[in-house]
Design an enzyme around this catalytic site. Structure first.
Site, PDB file in Angstrom:
ATOM      1  N   SER A 149       0.827  -1.199   0.000  1.00 43.04           N
ATOM      2  CA  SER A 149       0.000   0.000   0.000  1.00 43.04           C
ATOM      3  C   SER A 149       0.864   1.252   0.000  1.00 43.04           C
ATOM      4  O   SER A 149       1.977   1.266   0.553  1.00 43.04           O
ATOM      5  CB  SER A 149      -0.842  -0.027   1.283  1.00 43.04           C
ATOM      6  N   LYS A 167       2.051  -3.846   6.548  1.00 43.83           N
ATOM      7  CA  LYS A 167       2.464  -3.805   5.131  1.00 43.83           C
ATOM      8  C   LYS A 167       3.984  -3.665   5.039  1.00 43.83           C
ATOM      9  O   LYS A 167       4.637  -4.353   4.259  1.00 43.83           O
ATOM     10  CB  LYS A 167       1.792  -2.632   4.409  1.00 43.83           C
ATOM     11  N   TYR A 206      -1.725  -1.089  11.040  1.00 43.80           N
ATOM     12  CA  TYR A 206      -2.023  -1.613   9.699  1.00 43.80           C
ATOM     13  C   TYR A 206      -0.857  -1.345   8.750  1.00 43.80           C
ATOM     14  O   TYR A 206      -0.346  -2.243   8.071  1.00 43.80           O
ATOM     15  CB  TYR A 206      -3.307  -0.974   9.147  1.00 43.80           C
TER      16      TYR A 206
HETATM   17  P1  NAD Z   1     -11.117  -6.666   1.516  1.00 46.53           P
HETATM   18  O1  NAD Z   1     -11.298  -6.622   2.991  1.00 46.53           O
HETATM   19  O2  NAD Z   1     -12.307  -6.398   0.661  1.00 46.53           O
HETATM   20  O3  NAD Z   1     -10.490  -8.070   1.074  1.00 46.53           O
HETATM   21  C1  NAD Z   1      -9.608  -8.797   1.897  1.00 46.53           C
HETATM   22  C2  NAD Z   1     -10.132 -10.232   1.964  1.00 46.53           C
HETATM   23  O4  NAD Z   1      -9.262 -11.021   2.784  1.00 46.53           O
HETATM   24  C3  NAD Z   1     -11.521 -10.329   2.576  1.00 46.53           C
HETATM   25  O5  NAD Z   1     -12.356 -11.065   1.692  1.00 46.53           O
HETATM   26  C4  NAD Z   1     -11.294 -11.067   3.897  1.00 46.53           C
HETATM   27  O6  NAD Z   1     -12.413 -11.868   4.241  1.00 46.53           O
HETATM   28  C5  NAD Z   1     -10.050 -11.874   3.588  1.00 46.53           C
HETATM   29  N1  NAD Z   1      -9.227 -12.220   4.758  1.00 46.53           N
HETATM   30  C6  NAD Z   1      -8.764 -11.392   5.727  1.00 46.53           C
HETATM   31  N2  NAD Z   1      -8.027 -12.079   6.608  1.00 46.53           N
HETATM   32  C7  NAD Z   1      -8.007 -13.381   6.190  1.00 46.53           C
HETATM   33  C8  NAD Z   1      -7.428 -14.572   6.686  1.00 46.53           C
HETATM   34  N3  NAD Z   1      -6.690 -14.584   7.801  1.00 46.53           N
HETATM   35  N4  NAD Z   1      -7.623 -15.730   6.009  1.00 46.53           N
HETATM   36  C9  NAD Z   1      -8.365 -15.745   4.877  1.00 46.53           C
HETATM   37  N5  NAD Z   1      -8.957 -14.640   4.360  1.00 46.53           N
HETATM   38  C10 NAD Z   1      -8.777 -13.478   5.017  1.00 46.53           C
HETATM   39  O7  NAD Z   1      -9.934  -5.655   1.149  1.00 46.53           O
HETATM   40  P2  NAD Z   1      -9.467  -5.098  -0.266  1.00 46.53           P
HETATM   41  O8  NAD Z   1      -9.815  -3.664  -0.347  1.00 46.53           O
HETATM   42  O9  NAD Z   1      -9.908  -6.017  -1.343  1.00 46.53           O
HETATM   43  O10 NAD Z   1      -7.896  -5.171  -0.074  1.00 46.53           O
HETATM   44  C11 NAD Z   1      -7.146  -6.306  -0.486  1.00 46.53           C
HETATM   45  C12 NAD Z   1      -5.709  -6.137  -0.044  1.00 46.53           C
HETATM   46  O11 NAD Z   1      -5.198  -4.913  -0.575  1.00 46.53           O
HETATM   47  C13 NAD Z   1      -5.541  -6.032   1.472  1.00 46.53           C
HETATM   48  O12 NAD Z   1      -4.349  -6.698   1.827  1.00 46.53           O
HETATM   49  C14 NAD Z   1      -5.407  -4.548   1.705  1.00 46.53           C
HETATM   50  O13 NAD Z   1      -4.667  -4.251   2.868  1.00 46.53           O
HETATM   51  C15 NAD Z   1      -4.662  -4.113   0.449  1.00 46.53           C
HETATM   52  N6  NAD Z   1      -4.883  -2.694   0.128  1.00 46.53           N
HETATM   53  C16 NAD Z   1      -6.149  -2.224  -0.017  1.00 46.53           C
HETATM   54  C17 NAD Z   1      -6.360  -0.864  -0.263  1.00 46.53           C
HETATM   55  C18 NAD Z   1      -7.757  -0.314  -0.380  1.00 46.53           C
HETATM   56  O14 NAD Z   1      -7.915   0.897  -0.204  1.00 46.53           O
HETATM   57  N7  NAD Z   1      -8.771  -1.116  -0.684  1.00 46.53           N
HETATM   58  C19 NAD Z   1      -5.265  -0.002  -0.410  1.00 46.53           C
HETATM   59  C20 NAD Z   1      -3.983  -0.537  -0.295  1.00 46.53           C
HETATM   60  C21 NAD Z   1      -3.793  -1.894  -0.022  1.00 46.53           C
HETATM   61  N1  UFG Z   2     -11.907  11.480   3.857  1.00 40.49           N
HETATM   62  C1  UFG Z   2     -12.895  12.350   4.274  1.00 40.49           C
HETATM   63  N2  UFG Z   2     -14.019  11.818   4.834  1.00 40.49           N
HETATM   64  C2  UFG Z   2     -14.205  10.464   5.007  1.00 40.49           C
HETATM   65  C3  UFG Z   2     -13.178   9.598   4.577  1.00 40.49           C
HETATM   66  C4  UFG Z   2     -12.033  10.134   4.011  1.00 40.49           C
HETATM   67  O1  UFG Z   2     -12.756  13.560   4.144  1.00 40.49           O
HETATM   68  O2  UFG Z   2     -15.246  10.060   5.542  1.00 40.49           O
HETATM   69  C5  UFG Z   2     -10.711  12.049   3.218  1.00 40.49           C
HETATM   70  C6  UFG Z   2      -9.406  11.712   3.945  1.00 40.49           C
HETATM   71  O3  UFG Z   2      -9.158  12.652   4.941  1.00 40.49           O
HETATM   72  C7  UFG Z   2      -8.400  11.748   2.794  1.00 40.49           C
HETATM   73  C8  UFG Z   2      -9.225  11.248   1.587  1.00 40.49           C
HETATM   74  O4  UFG Z   2     -10.584  11.457   1.935  1.00 40.49           O
HETATM   75  O5  UFG Z   2      -7.992  13.071   2.531  1.00 40.49           O
HETATM   76  C9  UFG Z   2      -9.005   9.772   1.282  1.00 40.49           C
HETATM   77  O6  UFG Z   2      -9.227   9.018   2.469  1.00 40.49           O
HETATM   78  P1  UFG Z   2      -9.386   7.429   2.447  1.00 40.49           P
HETATM   79  O7  UFG Z   2      -9.641   6.976   3.836  1.00 40.49           O
HETATM   80  O8  UFG Z   2     -10.356   7.014   1.402  1.00 40.49           O
HETATM   81  O9  UFG Z   2      -7.956   6.947   1.932  1.00 40.49           O
HETATM   82  P2  UFG Z   2      -6.520   7.131   2.560  1.00 40.49           P
HETATM   83  O10 UFG Z   2      -5.642   7.710   1.504  1.00 40.49           O
HETATM   84  O11 UFG Z   2      -6.577   7.847   3.852  1.00 40.49           O
HETATM   85  O12 UFG Z   2      -6.087   5.639   2.877  1.00 40.49           O
HETATM   86  C10 UFG Z   2      -6.395   4.571   1.998  1.00 40.49           C
HETATM   87  C11 UFG Z   2      -6.483   3.285   2.800  1.00 40.49           C
HETATM   88  C12 UFG Z   2      -5.149   2.952   3.370  1.00 40.49           C
HETATM   89  C13 UFG Z   2      -4.154   2.873   2.273  1.00 40.49           C
HETATM   90  C14 UFG Z   2      -4.123   4.160   1.495  1.00 40.49           C
HETATM   91  C15 UFG Z   2      -3.186   4.080   0.348  1.00 40.49           C
HETATM   92  O13 UFG Z   2      -7.419   3.425   3.835  1.00 40.49           O
HETATM   93  O14 UFG Z   2      -5.200   1.709   3.979  1.00 40.49           O
HETATM   94  O15 UFG Z   2      -5.430   4.463   1.013  1.00 40.49           O
HETATM   95  O16 UFG Z   2      -3.455   2.951  -0.403  1.00 40.49           O
HETATM   96  F1  UFG Z   2      -2.949   2.662   2.795  1.00 40.49           F
END
Ligand code: NAD
Ligand code: UFG
Length: 349
Positions: free
Chosen positions: A129, A157, A153
């Protein structure tokens, strides 16, 4: 092509979209997921969307930390690569419950790596991330920036990235690609699969979507005093289908480049968009007004984060195609068709 990929967390938001792109690309896919933050309905919808390729999808409900169960999956199939999405991802919750996050994300990953090694599968794509860049000193973020962990969190990563680098150092047969995602949003254009977070959404667009369908009254904007165009935070939003295609490019790179080692790539668009710009684009796409409440900054938030996309373009031959308009169009299409996600009003909080 009959390459078989194990996808951990494949029922989740990014996982389900990637599984679909893998199937459409001719891969066989086995998903393992404990459904902790997802629904099996996503898997069955992916199978339908994949048409005739849907038959190449298998699902096992299991927790990655259940080593015996994971071992059985590897015994029954031989995999050409693993894409590892499974993990917990709510920043605020990780601050409240650090051990839950360290246990799930670190032990889950270590167990996976142990079982992979035992079965001679050493090709991995991992979901890292942009959180590892913290509050970057400058933008765009390039992959060689210093890394940090801003919260439990984010530290999972960072630690997992380091574990992967150590695995490669200890055994150069490993081929690992670490993908640093920026802000995935949107949904598949069919409106059939999308993001369905449980509880109160932490992220901007799932919250906006729930305001638009009437589930929440207002969006709280965290901070309008940043040094940005309109005072609100700036991020690099990327369409989830583009992000998924980035994984296909990464898997192909693993197969084609025998010297990949352990390599890291940003997956973003290279463009920064403010909170208010995103809300305006969503209002335009949906025809809905999103009432706003201005509030103070959210602890731990950075001001401006966006990606340098050069390395991924050059080495993965991948570039995001969709802009904010398409992201909001597809997010709204999903929300409008599925106002309660994969569930019903009865099972929400
Ligand atoms: P998500 O929660 O929708 O998907 C993660 C999945 O992993 C879920 O289906 C959950 O049930 C499963 N899971 C969690 N722990 C588990 C375990 N111990 N065993 C088996 N399954 C398990 O999240 P997402 O948005 O699809 O994100 C996927 C990956 O990408 C995550 O590792 C997340 O940290 C990373 N990521 C997401 C974002 C974002 O904003 N969505 C940004 C950066 C990185
Ligand atoms: N924000 C609001 N109101 C809300 C939610 C978010 O104003 O209710 C703002 C935040 O302050 C930020 C922007 O919208 O300025 C984006 O916020 P997000 O929470 O959607 O995303 P972040 O960039 O803070 O973080 C996300 C994931 C992290 C990940 C990161 C980069 O939550 O886990 O993107 O991938 F690490």
């Amino acid at each position: 092509m009959d390459k078989k990929i194990l996808v951990t967390g494949g029922a989740g938001y990014v996982g389900s979209h990637t599984v679909l792109q893998l199937l459409l690309g001719g891969f066989k896919v086995v998903v393992v997921d404990n459904l902790d933050n997802s629904s099996e309905t996503a898997i069955s919808r992916v199978a339908v969307l994949a048409g005739e390729f849907g038959r190449n999808l298998t699902f096992h409900k299991l927790d990655l930390r259940d080593k015996a169960a994971l071992d059985r999956v590897f015994t029954s199939s031989s995999f050409n690569a693993v894409i590892h999405f499974a993990g917990l991802k709510a920043v605020g919750e990780s601050v409240q419950k650090p051990l839950l996050y360290y246990n799930n994300n670190l032990i889950g990953t270590i167990t996976l790596l142990e079982v992979m090694a035992a079965h001679g599968c050493k090709e991995l794509v991992f979901s890292s991330s942009a959180t590892v860049y913290g509050w970057p000193k400058k933008v765009p973020c390039t992959e060689d920036f210093p890394l940090c962990g801003m919260n439990p969190y984010g530290r999972t990563k960072f630690f997992i990235e380091e574990i992967c680098r150590d695995m490669y150092r200890s055994d150069p047969e490993w081929k690992i690609i670490l993908l640093r995602y920026f802000n995935p949003v949107g949904a598949h254009p069919s409106g059939f699969i999308g993001e369905d977070p449980s509880g109160i959404p932490n992220n901007l667009m799932p919250f906006v979507q729930q305001v638009a369908v009437g589930r929440r009254p207002t969006l709280t904007v965290y901070g309008n005093d940043y040094s940005t165009k309109d005072g609100t935070g700036v991020r690099d939003y990327i369409h989830v289908v583009d992000l998924s295609d980035g994984h296909i490019a990464a898997v192909r790179k693993l197969f084609e480049d025998s010297n990949i080692g352990c390599e890291v790539y940003n997956l973003g668009t290279g463009k920064g968009t403010s909170v208010l710009e995103m809300v305006t684009a969503f209002e335009k796409a949906s025809g809905k007004k999103i009432p706003l409440v201005m509030a103070g900054r959210r602890g731990g938030d950075a001001e401006i984060v966006y990606a340098s996309t050069e390395k991924a373009e050059r080495e993965l031959n991948w570039k995001a195609k969709f802009g904010i308009e398409e992201m909001c169009r597809d997010q709204w299409n999903w929300a409008n068709r599925n106002p309660w996600g994969y569930g019903s009003p009865d099972d929400q909080n």
